[in-house]
Design an enzyme around this catalytic site. Structure first.
Site, PDB file in Angstrom:
ATOM      1  N   GLY B  31      15.557  30.049  24.375  1.00 38.58           N
ATOM      2  CA  GLY B  31      15.397  28.619  24.582  1.00 38.58           C
ATOM      3  C   GLY B  31      14.351  27.976  23.689  1.00 38.58           C
ATOM      4  O   GLY B  31      14.273  26.752  23.615  1.00 38.58           O
ATOM      5  N   CYS B 240      46.357  19.859  33.579  1.00 43.47           N
ATOM      6  CA  CYS B 240      46.822  19.716  32.201  1.00 43.47           C
ATOM      7  C   CYS B 240      48.315  19.359  32.213  1.00 43.47           C
ATOM      8  O   CYS B 240      49.106  19.989  32.913  1.00 43.47           O
ATOM      9  CB  CYS B 240      46.587  21.012  31.432  1.00 43.47           C
ATOM     10  SG  CYS B 240      47.302  20.997  29.775  1.00 43.47           S
ATOM     11  N   CYS B 243      50.222  22.510  30.200  1.00 41.19           N
ATOM     12  CA  CYS B 243      50.295  23.867  30.742  1.00 41.19           C
ATOM     13  C   CYS B 243      50.023  23.916  32.242  1.00 41.19           C
ATOM     14  O   CYS B 243      50.106  24.980  32.850  1.00 41.19           O
ATOM     15  CB  CYS B 243      49.333  24.796  29.998  1.00 41.19           C
ATOM     16  SG  CYS B 243      47.608  24.571  30.456  1.00 41.19           S
ATOM     17  N   CYS B 265      44.551  20.143  28.003  1.00 39.49           N
ATOM     18  CA  CYS B 265      43.412  21.039  27.823  1.00 39.49           C
ATOM     19  C   CYS B 265      42.750  20.739  26.487  1.00 39.49           C
ATOM     20  O   CYS B 265      43.435  20.601  25.471  1.00 39.49           O
ATOM     21  CB  CYS B 265      43.864  22.497  27.795  1.00 39.49           C
ATOM     22  SG  CYS B 265      44.473  23.107  29.352  1.00 39.49           S
ATOM     23  N   CYS B 271      45.353  26.618  26.189  1.00 42.62           N
ATOM     24  CA  CYS B 271      46.559  25.909  26.596  1.00 42.62           C
ATOM     25  C   CYS B 271      47.798  26.618  26.027  1.00 42.62           C
ATOM     26  O   CYS B 271      48.774  26.873  26.748  1.00 42.62           O
ATOM     27  CB  CYS B 271      46.486  24.471  26.092  1.00 42.62           C
ATOM     28  SG  CYS B 271      47.604  23.341  26.928  1.00 42.62           S
TER      29      CYS B 271
END
Lengths: 267, 287
Positions: B31, B240, B243, B265, B271
């Site tokens: 970080g 979606c 899909c 997606c 997808c």
């Protein structure tokens, strides 16, 4: 040494016999020039100390050294028995977020102008670990009320506030964590007299109710007459006279103080 | 000029060495933003110069590279960067998340869970999570040093005060292993939970701002929030349309000028993979 949580302040017994802040021979130079030199004083709990002097007399340098914004070249500062200059920066910054407060002359320096009034007041709470939105907001509304800002202004930004309101907001933002020592740099500067009078009234009430110790820097003798218990007069970086406020103003001893007092316009 | 004039993966060896050092330091201190001497790349700032340099420093000839832009493998940015490395490093490329060893991404984490051994490289525009609250670099560094992160909550407070909820939807600040507050790059906050405890190495490169930071595998990453307004990973409340996936991050596509729209997606590989397995959404056609 561990620092106290804000909630512990009220439970801690404050001894009025011990000075809260003890300053000895504080000196700050800017190269060959003197910012302030050999300033010494004690500040007791609940006491308001006024520092007056003309522009360039070193009063703002002194205040910023005391508040830790600048490092003095010489001297000692003890807060509550602890050496401030020997503290680590973490400790000192924590102290300035909890135990201390600093009210700037220009509220724009002390506020976040892009953040709502509530966010401004809440910042210090969040900085010491408050993580409950509802509590933070309730406390912000409470403090806005204490400085006479209506609760429905809590989501307005300071840019939508008048100068006097901004200054009151800055005071609320500083006092929300229950500090014991407040530094004020010309808190009434730039405000018209009627707004000044209300602000002073408010400050006097807060200082009395919360038992704050205050160091107030100003060139306005009327402000110190109303607020300060004791007075220090500075000229060319040095303290030329100090004593009880009424005593210094009514019976000035030093030539400069006499000039200062006699320069005030009588209406 | 022919392709042989380039060093492997475009950058010279000393530069890659310097970047690898920054990456190692970043992994050692999760970080923390490590400064590095970012180079001029043959693309404009904002197109992923930081990510490209990190990828170049990580690639080996055996690697298989995938590049995604907002989840898609077939947008300009993704295609260009993929071609760039195919040409300058000669590495194999793929669009399959599972096959890739190095994935460079802009603004998404793939839906398919990553596995150990993979490296996910993020393109970062502004690495400093405190930047819009505190413009001074000297001050933000001090705030990281002293762990003064109250200001990040002021931003979230403002969101709730103004919108009734935390409206920050992307680049949602996180705390890494209880220490550094980090900008996860502009990924949607839907992806934030995937940052935490990932078996893959996650590297972040900011070219213009000259910073690299990293999350080693299995790092704990926590999204900042309030006790009474907890963090929520949000997405459009639809499935979606191609899909039928119910739990993937969706793009909204305007299909005509009469209010017609569809949700698909954003992860094209995910997808396509689902459609190949026979899943069909509301507007999709069986494969």
């Amino acid at each position: 040494m561990t620092l106290l949580q804000p909630s512990e302040f009220s439970t801690k017994i404050r001894s009025p016999d011990q000075p809260l802040l003890r300053v000895e021979d504080l000196t700050r130079r800017y190269g060959p020039r003197i910012g302030c030199a050999e300033v010494s004083f004690d500040l007791y709990p609940g006491e308001v100390l006024g520092i007056v002097g003309e522009s360039g007399s070193g009063k703002s340098t002194l205040l910023s050294c005391l508040a830790g914004h600048q490092r003095p070249d010489l001297g000692r500062i003890a807060y509550d028995g602890r050496d401030v200059l020997a503290m680590t920066e973490t400790e000192r910054r924590r102290l300035s977020r909890t135990d201390w407060a600093y009210v700037h002359q220009n509220p724009r320096d002390g506020l976040r102008m892009g953040v709502s009034a509530g966010g401004n007041v809440g910042e210090r709470l969040m900085a010491v670990g408050a993580r409950h939105y509802g509590d933070i907001r309730a406390k912000a509304v409470d403090w806005l009320g204490r400085v006479e800002i209506a609760a429905d202004r809590v989501d307005d930004r300071p840019t939508a506030f008048s100068g006097g309101m901004q200054q009151r907001l800055q005071i609320a933002r500083n006092l929300v964590t229950g500090p014991r020592l407040v530094f004020m740099d010309e808190p009434t500067g730039g405000l018209d007299v009627s707004v000044q009078a209300r602000l002073l009234d408010l400050l006097r009430g807060l200082v009395r109710d919360l038992g704050l110790s205050v160091i107030i820097v100003t060139h306005d003798l009327a402000v110190v007459r109303l607020l300060a218990h004791r007075l220090m007069v500075m000229k060319s970086g040095r303290v030329v006279e100090q004593g009880l406020t009424d005593q210094v103003l009514d019976d000035p001893q030093h030539a400069y103080t006499q000039l200062l007092v006699s320069s005030v316009l009588q209406v | 000029m022919t392709d042989q004039h380039y060093t492997f993966a475009y950058l010279d060896e000393q530069t890659k060495r310097m970047i690898r050092r920054a990456i190692l330091k970043g992994i050692a201190v999760p970080g923390y933003q490590v400064p590095f001497a970012s180079r001029e790349m043959p693309m404009p700032y904002g197109w992923g110069t930081g990510g490209v340099q990190v990828t170049a420093a990580c690639l080996t000839p055996e690697d298989r590279l995938k590049v995604i832009d907002q989840g898609a493998d077939d947008t300009t940015n993704a295609v260009s960067i993929r071609k760039f490395f195919a040409r300058t490093a000669g590495v194999a490329t793929t669009e399959r998340t599972t096959e890739a060893t190095v994935i460079q991404t802009r603004h998404r984490i793939p839906e398919t869970p990553l596995r150990a051994g993979q490296i996910l490289v993020y393109q970062v525009p502004i690495p400093e999570p405190l930047r819009f609250l505190e413009p001074r670099e000297t001050e933000t560094r001090k705030m990281h040093e002293l762990e003064e992160y109250g200001l990040t909550h002021v931003k979230l407070y403002e969101d709730i005060a103004r919108h009734g909820q935390i409206a920050t939807a992307y680049a949602y600040p996180v705390k890494v292993e209880g220490r550094y507050v980090m900008d996860p790059s502009p990924i949607p906050k839907f992806d934030n939970p995937k940052l935490s405890g990932s078996p893959a190495i996650q590297l972040f490169g900011a070219g213009r701002e000259q910073r690299i930071y990293a999350l080693p595998p299995w790092t704990q990453v926590e999204s900042l929030d309030f006790d009474d307004h907890p963090f929520q990973a949000s997405k459009a409340p639809h499935d979606c349309d191609l899909c039928g996936a119910a739990h993937s991050y969706l793009d909204e596509v305007i299909t005509d000028d009469r209010g017609g729209r569809m949700f698909v997606c954003s992860d094209t590989d995910f997808c396509a993979g689902r459609r190949a397995k026979g899943h069909v959404g509301r507007l999709g056609e069986p494969a």
